[in-house]
Design a protein around this motif. Structure first.
Motif, PDB file in Angstrom:
ATOM      1  N   VAL A 100       5.623   1.546  -2.998  1.00 53.00           N
ATOM      2  CA  VAL A 100       5.414   0.123  -2.746  1.00 53.00           C
ATOM      3  C   VAL A 100       6.694  -0.490  -2.178  1.00 53.00           C
ATOM      4  N   MET A 101       6.531  -1.286  -1.152  1.00 54.32           N
ATOM      5  CA  MET A 101       7.659  -2.024  -0.576  1.00 54.32           C
ATOM      6  C   MET A 101       7.653  -3.454  -1.113  1.00 54.32           C
ATOM      7  N   MET A 103       9.181  -6.884  -0.177  1.00 54.55           N
ATOM      8  CA  MET A 103       9.795  -7.494   1.000  1.00 54.55           C
ATOM      9  C   MET A 103      10.099  -8.961   0.693  1.00 54.55           C
ATOM     10  N   GLU A 166       5.760  -6.486  10.443  1.00 55.00           N
ATOM     11  CA  GLU A 166       6.480  -5.652   9.488  1.00 55.00           C
ATOM     12  C   GLU A 166       5.504  -4.956   8.541  1.00 55.00           C
ATOM     13  N   VAL A 167       4.494  -5.671   8.064  1.00 51.22           N
ATOM     14  CA  VAL A 167       3.505  -5.058   7.169  1.00 51.22           C
ATOM     15  C   VAL A 167       2.720  -3.985   7.909  1.00 51.22           C
ATOM     16  N   LEU A 170       4.697  -0.916   7.946  1.00 57.08           N
ATOM     17  CA  LEU A 170       4.719  -0.242   6.636  1.00 57.08           C
ATOM     18  C   LEU A 170       3.404   0.486   6.373  1.00 57.08           C
ATOM     19  N   PHE A 175       2.974   3.552   3.308  1.00 62.58           N
ATOM     20  CA  PHE A 175       3.170   2.878   2.023  1.00 62.58           C
ATOM     21  C   PHE A 175       1.813   2.621   1.364  1.00 62.58           C
ATOM     22  N   VAL A 178       2.188  -3.366  -0.425  1.00 65.79           N
ATOM     23  CA  VAL A 178       3.304  -4.219  -0.023  1.00 65.79           C
ATOM     24  C   VAL A 178       3.290  -5.479  -0.875  1.00 65.79           C
ATOM     25  N   ILE A 180       5.162  -9.216  -1.038  1.00 66.65           N
ATOM     26  CA  ILE A 180       5.979 -10.144  -0.264  1.00 66.65           C
ATOM     27  C   ILE A 180       6.398 -11.294  -1.175  1.00 66.65           C
ATOM     28  N   ILE A 205      -1.881  -6.142   0.128  1.00 63.05           N
ATOM     29  CA  ILE A 205      -0.692  -6.906   0.532  1.00 63.05           C
ATOM     30  C   ILE A 205      -0.650  -8.127  -0.385  1.00 63.05           C
TER      31      ILE A 205
END
Length: 335
Positions: A100-101, A103, A166-167, A170, A175, A178, A180, A205
């Motif tokens: 998982v990112m 951001m 950007e998503v 990813l 990924f 995400v 945010i 997301i």
């Protein structure tokens, strides 16, 4: 720190005076005005406030506004001690967990109180957020990056486009989710925008914010972030959502669809509500409880990426007695 942040809220003659002695927000200054001399900490101001005043915090804790027209002399006595936050070591990733990112785009969830000036500073990064919430290491193999460091009221269609790109990147890098982090004032707008730009995505997301900064005892930052990472990494659905408190207690986090959610209160923990709909899920007792049918499934193969928000679009709310001239003015200006 940018030039505007060094003297946040000051303009015109007041700003020129402060720049002339090299003063910045948080510095100790002495100001001679009329027959009196004031000594204290230079405070930030609202940009829309009367520009004809300089505000300092006196040693007794009270703030005082000094009329610029009465100022005879300003002296800088000492520079501010800059906020310094040293996060503990980040917990090691555990094998087998979803990637998982997190951001960061800014906002209260990425802020800390500067008790010297009483203001909020964007003093921690997304990486810091991970290190101060060790529970996250049990939920996902986390990565973090700063995309923006903005107050949410400064978000524009350009930023929505950049977030969406950007998503999308990813997603293509593999990924599993995400998160945010975003300021709450316009988070509903950003969530709706990305819902249209990232249609039927293969991964969740999740937008998340905080009504109170992470160093306050009543902060909702950690519980919201934990729930957001849980949903991003483990939810069976893949939607653009907002994860925030369902009510005042920390026990339940509501997951709202991005096209339905609005902020309806300035400071309450449960400020976010789904309009004309129920939240699509809740996070309670460490579990994700799905609350809707027909959700886009994780792993969807119908993903469509459609960025391209125009800055020339306008949001117009109709009201009784509204003149058609308003629409004509917008058309004349290219909307």
């Amino acid at each position: 720190m940018s030039l505007s942040e060094k003297l946040q809220g000051y303009s015109g003659e007041a700003r020129a005076m402060l720049e002339g002695v090299g003063a910045e927000i948080g510095d100790e200054v002495e100001i001679r005005a009329g027959e009196k001399t004031y000594r204290g900490i230079l405070m930030a101001r609202y940009e829309l406030a009367d520009p004809g005043y300089i505000v300092i915090k006196l040693p007794n804790g009270y703030n005082v506004g000094i009329r610029v027209s009465e100022v005879k002399e300003i002296r800088k006595l000492a520079s501010a001690k800059k906020p310094r936050f040293i996060p503990p070591p980040r917990p090691p990733a555990k094998p087998g967990l979803p990637k998982v990112m997190v951001m960061s785009t800014g906002g209260t969830i990425a802020s800390r109180i500067d008790y010297r000036t009483g203001g909020v500073r964007a003093a921690i990064t997304a990486e810091d957020l991970l290190s101060i919430v060790p529970e996250l290491s049990d939920l996902a193999d986390l990565d973090a990056k700063i995309l923006f460091s903005l107050f949410s009221e400064d978000m524009t269609p350009h930023h929505w486009n950049e977030m969406a790109k950007e998503v999308d990147s990813l997603i293509r890098k593999g990924f599993d989710g995400v998160v945010i982090t975003h300021g709450t004032d316009t988070m509903g707008y950003s969530a709706a925008a990305l819902s249209f730009a990232l249609q039927k995505p293969p991964i969740p997301i999740i937008f998340v914010g905080a009504q109170r900064s992470s160093d306050r005892p009543s902060s909702d930052a950690a519980t919201n972030l934990i729930a957001a990472v849980r949903v991003a990494g483990h939810a069976p659905f893949a939607e653009v959502c907002v994860a925030m408190h369902a009510w005042h207690s920390d026990t339940i986090i509501a997951v709202h669809r991005g096209t339905r959610v609005r902020k309806l209160h300035t400071s309450s923990r449960d400020a976010f509500k789904s309009v004309n709909a129920d939240p699509i899920a809740y996070v309670a007792d460490g579990e994700i409880k799905v609350n809707a049918r027909g959700l886009n499934p994780r792993g969807s193969n119908e993903y469509s990426f459609k960025p391209g928000f125009s800055p020339d679009a306008a949001l117009v709310k109709f009201y009784p007695g509204m003149s058609a001239d308003l629409l004509e003015i917008l058309v004349e200006r290219g909307c």
